[in-house]
Design a protein around this motif. Sequence first.
Motif, short mmCIF file in Angstrom:
data_model
loop_
_atom_site.label_atom_id
_atom_site.label_comp_id
_atom_site.label_asym_id
_atom_site.label_seq_id
_atom_site.Cartn_x
_atom_site.Cartn_y
_atom_site.Cartn_z
N VAL A 66 -7.90 -1.55 0.93
CA VAL A 66 -7.74 -0.27 0.24
C VAL A 66 -8.36 -0.27 -1.14
O VAL A 66 -8.74 -1.31 -1.68
CB VAL A 66 -6.25 0.10 0.14
N GLU A 124 2.41 2.08 -3.41
CA GLU A 124 1.42 2.66 -4.32
C GLU A 124 1.04 4.07 -3.88
O GLU A 124 0.91 4.97 -4.71
CB GLU A 124 0.17 1.77 -4.37
N TYR A 125 0.86 4.25 -2.60
CA TYR A 125 0.47 5.57 -2.08
C TYR A 125 1.54 6.61 -2.37
O TYR A 125 1.24 7.73 -2.80
CB TYR A 125 0.23 5.47 -0.57
N THR A 133 -4.37 8.84 5.66
CA THR A 133 -2.96 9.07 5.31
C THR A 133 -2.06 8.18 6.16
O THR A 133 -2.30 8.02 7.35
CB THR A 133 -2.55 10.54 5.51
N TYR A 157 -4.56 1.88 -4.99
CA TYR A 157 -3.49 1.62 -4.03
C TYR A 157 -3.26 0.13 -3.80
O TYR A 157 -2.70 -0.27 -2.79
CB TYR A 157 -3.81 2.29 -2.70
N SER A 194 -0.60 9.14 -4.60
CA SER A 194 -1.39 10.08 -3.81
C SER A 194 -1.05 11.52 -4.17
O SER A 194 0.13 11.88 -4.27
CB SER A 194 -1.15 9.86 -2.32
N TYR A 236 0.84 -1.20 0.00
CA TYR A 236 0.00 0.00 0.00
C TYR A 236 0.87 1.25 0.00
O TYR A 236 0.62 2.21 -0.75
CB TYR A 236 -0.92 -0.01 1.23
#
Length: 823
Positions: free
Chosen positions: A397, A308-309, A552, A401, A313, A305
Amino acid sequence: MDGRAHNLPHVLRLLTGLVVLSALMGLLMAGLAIPAIGAGGSATKSGVKAFNDLPSEFSVSPLAQQSRIVDASGKLIANPYDENRIIVTLKNISPWMQKAQIAIEDSRFYEHGGLDVRGFTRAMVSNVSSGSVQGASTLTQQYVKITLQENALRRDDKEAAERAVEKSYTRKLQELKYALDVERNFTKEQILTGYLNLVYYGDQAYGVEAAAQNYFGIPASKLNLGQSALLAGIVQQPTTFNPVLNPKQSQTRRNAVLDRMQFLGMATAKDVAAAKKVAVPAMLGNRKPPKGVCQRSSEPFFCAYMMEYLQKSPQMAVLGKTPAERLKNINQGGLTIKTTLDPKLQRTTLTELTKAVPIGNRSNLGAASTVIEPGTGKILAMAQATDFTKSQLNLNVDQRYGGSQYGYQFGSTAKMYALVAALESGMPLDGTVNAPSASPEDPHLFPVEDMKDRCNAQEAWPVENDYRSGGVMTLAKATAESINTAFGQLVIDLGGCKVHEVMGRMGIHQGDGKPISTSISSITLGAGVATPMTMAASYATLAARGKYCEPTPIASITTSNGKAIKVPPAACKQVIRADIADGVNLLLEGPLRDSRGTAEGSWKSSRPAAGKTGTTNSHNQSWFVGYTPQRAASVWIGNIKVAKNSRGDLTTLNGKTFGTYGYKKSVFGGTVAGPVWGQIMEAATAGLPVVPFTPPSERVKNGNQVPLPDVIGDSVGTATLKLEGAGFEVKVGTRVDSGIEEGNVARTSPSTRATKGMTITLFISRGYQETFAQPRTQTRTQTQSQPRIRIQVRPRTTSTPEPTVVVPPPTGPKPKPTKPGKP
């Protein structure tokens, strides 16, 4: 003569080589400000000029090195990298390793100034005699060459990377001049440190620290003589001398390094003999080979995660404009990315999930949970009961993500949004809903014509209750007991689109980021789909008194030299009024506290908490999402694959065994998900001060309802005109027993007060009412076992009718009056 003639080409090459060597030596000595011995003339002068014209300033860029993703306590979660490299200082590299590398690569390293004249001369003679271009590079020259290549690759300049290692005199001259500059500007210790951190040791290990961990499972500071010799020998040909792929060749090479160290006096004969006795395969027993970044992580799903974030993001624009640019900075920048993950809570969350759903079970069962801090969006825990080696799908998620395209149906957790919409519309906390009666075997059909906007059903909408239930009930009762028909009626009265709009404001969306379906079943009973993180963040809005924060995982980011990168905080916004959230909080305490609450017994703490269960059709998925003022958490337990049987029915959870919770004949949100949530939340709130929910304001308690016009006894037409004139919408409900004249309004729902714009349901009189009487001679026990006598009262327009006894109750046309029975 024949022999001399045969060797003539060789002699000519030697003569030519001597001339070239003389010129090169001349210009090199001139460049070194050393008297040129045996060199002169125009060739030397032109060579010196050419050498002096080459660039000389060599800049050492920071090496590409692993970044570090750590939890809130600073414990390592993962090391993202392009090259498996960990930078260390010279004091953290074993002295044996330093000696071994110098022994085999450049034994006069501490004596020369960047050029080993003896080795260079020998190599030049060899080159001109053989027609090749080969080494004799000092360790400093190798450092320059690899650095130039590394810097070019980091710039994505493939041509420059190829030029950095091409076999040509021009490249060697440039490399040499740079080496001289390096020797002037850096100490030997700095050069050796850079070299040992830079070179490739095979098997995807760059630098000595990564190599030591890869091959031996130890830091570079712990390398012994034999291990150091093995690593030092790899550098010349990383594939040929790879100890994993080619242990025999690697052992031969290791022994050569040991012999060289003994010859140079760097190791005793006794130590060398002992090191040679250990076979290479035996040296690799504790190796930690590199895997995918997250496959070797202590928290693989959270690691995936995070990767990817960090790339996708909007909050992470500080790392680069594009995902590719960000990934490069993450993999090469040596960043320290501190996350919000609480390691203790994370362990507890996974433990509690796996108590209910063992990892690797064969029942298609999965479990996932996300814990969030209300008001900040910080992700404190994210765990799931699945095997990362078999599937990297993150159940918590969204798709962007690493999660699924949709998520899972969230069932009756959707009812929370109807409560928010109801209080926003001015309904008081003690407001009532007339819930149509329904049971599992006898669903109520909500007609399409009752649905006032586009958020509706295409045909009559069947709604079941988990048991026979219906009638006028308060919002508190409907919420605690999760009465489906009550919320079906409430959403229809409010307007489905109004509730759908609340869902969007509070962050609810599908796993693919799209809004929840506008179908009435999705809005009301959670036929829509979402992920556990989405649900936890949305419910956290209530805990934060109406402030929604995007989830976050970032606490801080610092560069390799310790400089903080300014990361913008999570986006937070007040999406519902604080006093509205207070009112909903009070209602959502019911499922946990009420004696008939759907999650009663799941929360054993005296600490205030609220939440809602969720169960989907066929008991395919189950949820509990709840919160205290300081923490919010979702728990999903269900079928990972939403499979269907041969009849097309969803696979049920009923009849499955849930780890230590055992076999469950019927599975609801409060059966397993609720108790698991309770255990996770006990850990999440441990040590925190007890904080009560803010009491609802008088405005929310009382709502903004106005009195209804008196329409009892009016015709439907007259009642409709009165109500519409007062600002209400009207629909005609069922016929009911009543003493009011047949066909006229017997009662309304709501009965006395309502918010303007709400739909008022008119219940029409059948023209008679039924009461029950018992024979006076019966005891209470007899009453329970004997049939009751139904007394029917029929209205008359002039006087009160006499009671008549009717047995059995009417099922068709109204029965004729009969004489009363005896008492």
